[in-house]
Design an enzyme around this catalytic site. Structure first.
Site, PDB file in Angstrom:
ATOM      1  N   CYS A 193      -6.638   4.752   0.116  1.00  0.00           N
ATOM      2  CA  CYS A 193      -6.372   5.974  -0.012  1.00  0.00           C
ATOM      3  C   CYS A 193      -7.723   7.061   0.730  1.00  0.00           C
ATOM      4  O   CYS A 193      -7.730   6.521   1.985  1.00  0.00           O
ATOM      5  CB  CYS A 193      -6.302   6.575  -1.551  1.00  0.00           C
ATOM      6  SG  CYS A 193      -5.570   8.095  -1.530  1.00  0.00           S
TER       7      CYS A 193
ATOM      8  N   HIS B  39      -1.812   2.632  -3.363  1.00  0.00           N
ATOM      9  CA  HIS B  39      -2.745   2.148  -4.502  1.00  0.00           C
ATOM     10  C   HIS B  39      -1.976   0.741  -4.926  1.00  0.00           C
ATOM     11  O   HIS B  39      -1.253   0.590  -5.704  1.00  0.00           O
ATOM     12  CB  HIS B  39      -2.775   2.981  -5.646  1.00  0.00           C
ATOM     13  CG  HIS B  39      -3.682   4.266  -5.202  1.00  0.00           C
ATOM     14  ND1 HIS B  39      -5.156   4.332  -5.160  1.00  0.00           N
ATOM     15  CD2 HIS B  39      -3.460   5.341  -4.700  1.00  0.00           C
ATOM     16  CE1 HIS B  39      -5.456   5.501  -4.869  1.00  0.00           C
ATOM     17  NE2 HIS B  39      -4.416   6.161  -4.406  1.00  0.00           N
TER      18      HIS B  39
ATOM     19  N   GLU C 182      -3.589  -1.373  -6.436  1.00  0.00           N
ATOM     20  CA  GLU C 182      -4.610  -1.773  -7.596  1.00  0.00           C
ATOM     21  C   GLU C 182      -3.943  -1.058  -8.794  1.00  0.00           C
ATOM     22  O   GLU C 182      -4.469  -1.527  -9.924  1.00  0.00           O
ATOM     23  CB  GLU C 182      -6.078  -1.609  -7.318  1.00  0.00           C
ATOM     24  CG  GLU C 182      -6.448  -0.251  -7.556  1.00  0.00           C
ATOM     25  CD  GLU C 182      -5.958   1.011  -6.508  1.00  0.00           C
ATOM     26  OE1 GLU C 182      -6.285   2.084  -6.449  1.00  0.00           O
ATOM     27  OE2 GLU C 182      -5.334   0.491  -5.415  1.00  0.00           O
TER      28      GLU C 182
END
Length: 238
Positions: A94, A177, A179
């Site tokens: 990001c 994202h 994660e």
């Protein structure tokens, strides 16, 4: 062997950090990694490059251009340029991807649409890391970047052309994202709920929070594959 990790975390306010590193934490723990945290809301200190095996740069709400308000951005971009020159594996996520792109000479600018929620990305044919042809991933961003000179375009989405890039063999930037866990989503919604306005690429809170559990597993597994790929821990198979 990965033993020394430099993890950069950017604050949402002067005293508040809440996103966390999600599934990356499990990947690091499995390798007994010694993690140094550059928490810019606490200190501007950066680790010595000689003590690092991999750099991971996380997200934040500021722009890479906000150097007058956040002067540590200047030093972080300098640090990234030096890490790139030293050949250290780097993952940017990001804002982290935007900082990485900026350090590589790309232009960072406001995207035509904010992209918040679960949306597909599609693979761009390339000689680097191979994403699935299509996969639903989690997004929360309003800016984007041009492809850095010398980088390879890896993925795009309907709302944003530059979703992922690779530079060399061991540097990858992700606008999205992988994660993400249920816990990190809950924290984002709690602290950034005001951004969930009605728009074409902004999902409502219920759609974001109650995504199918198997999709978390898919993106977290892909996150691990990328980390393995840039650190060459295991033989990579596309």
């Amino acid at each position: 062997m990965i033993s020394r990790v430099a993890l950069h975390e950017c604050p949402h306010t002067a005293t508040c950090f809440f996103e966390g590193i999600g599934s990356i934490d499990k990947w690091l723990n499995q390798r007994n990694a010694n993690v140094s945290y550059s928490r810019f809301y606490e200190s501007n200190d950066l680790p010595a490059l000689s003590e690092i095996d991999i750099v991971i740069i996380m997200g934040g709400p500021m722009s890479v251009h906000d150097e007058s308000e956040f002067p540590w951005l200047v030093e972080e971009k300098r640090f990234l340029r030096e890490a790139i020159s030293a050949g250290i594996p780097i993952l940017g996520i990001c804002l982290g991807a935007q900082l990485l792109a900026s350090a590589l000479g790309a232009k960072i600018y406001k995207n035509s649409q904010k992209e918040i929620g679960w949306f597909d990305i599609t693979k761009v044919p390339n000689p680097g890391f191979q994403f699935p042809d299509t996969i639903k991933v989690f997004h929360w961003h309003g800016e984007t970047f041009t492809l850095p000179p010398g980088a390879v375009h890896l993925a795009r989405s309907a709302a944003c052309e530059q979703q992922a890039f690779q530079y060399g063999e061991n540097i990858i930037g992700l606008q999205f994202h992988l994660e993400t866990t249920q816990e990190t989503i809950n924290s984002l919604i709690k602290n950034c709920n005001d951004e969930l306005i009605s728009d074409i690429y902004i999902q409502p809170e219920t759609s974001i929070k109650y995504e199918k559990i198997e999709n978390f597993g898919k993106i977290n597994n892909l996150m691990s594959l990328i980390l393995n790929y840039i650190t060459k821990i295991n033989s990579y198979k596309s």
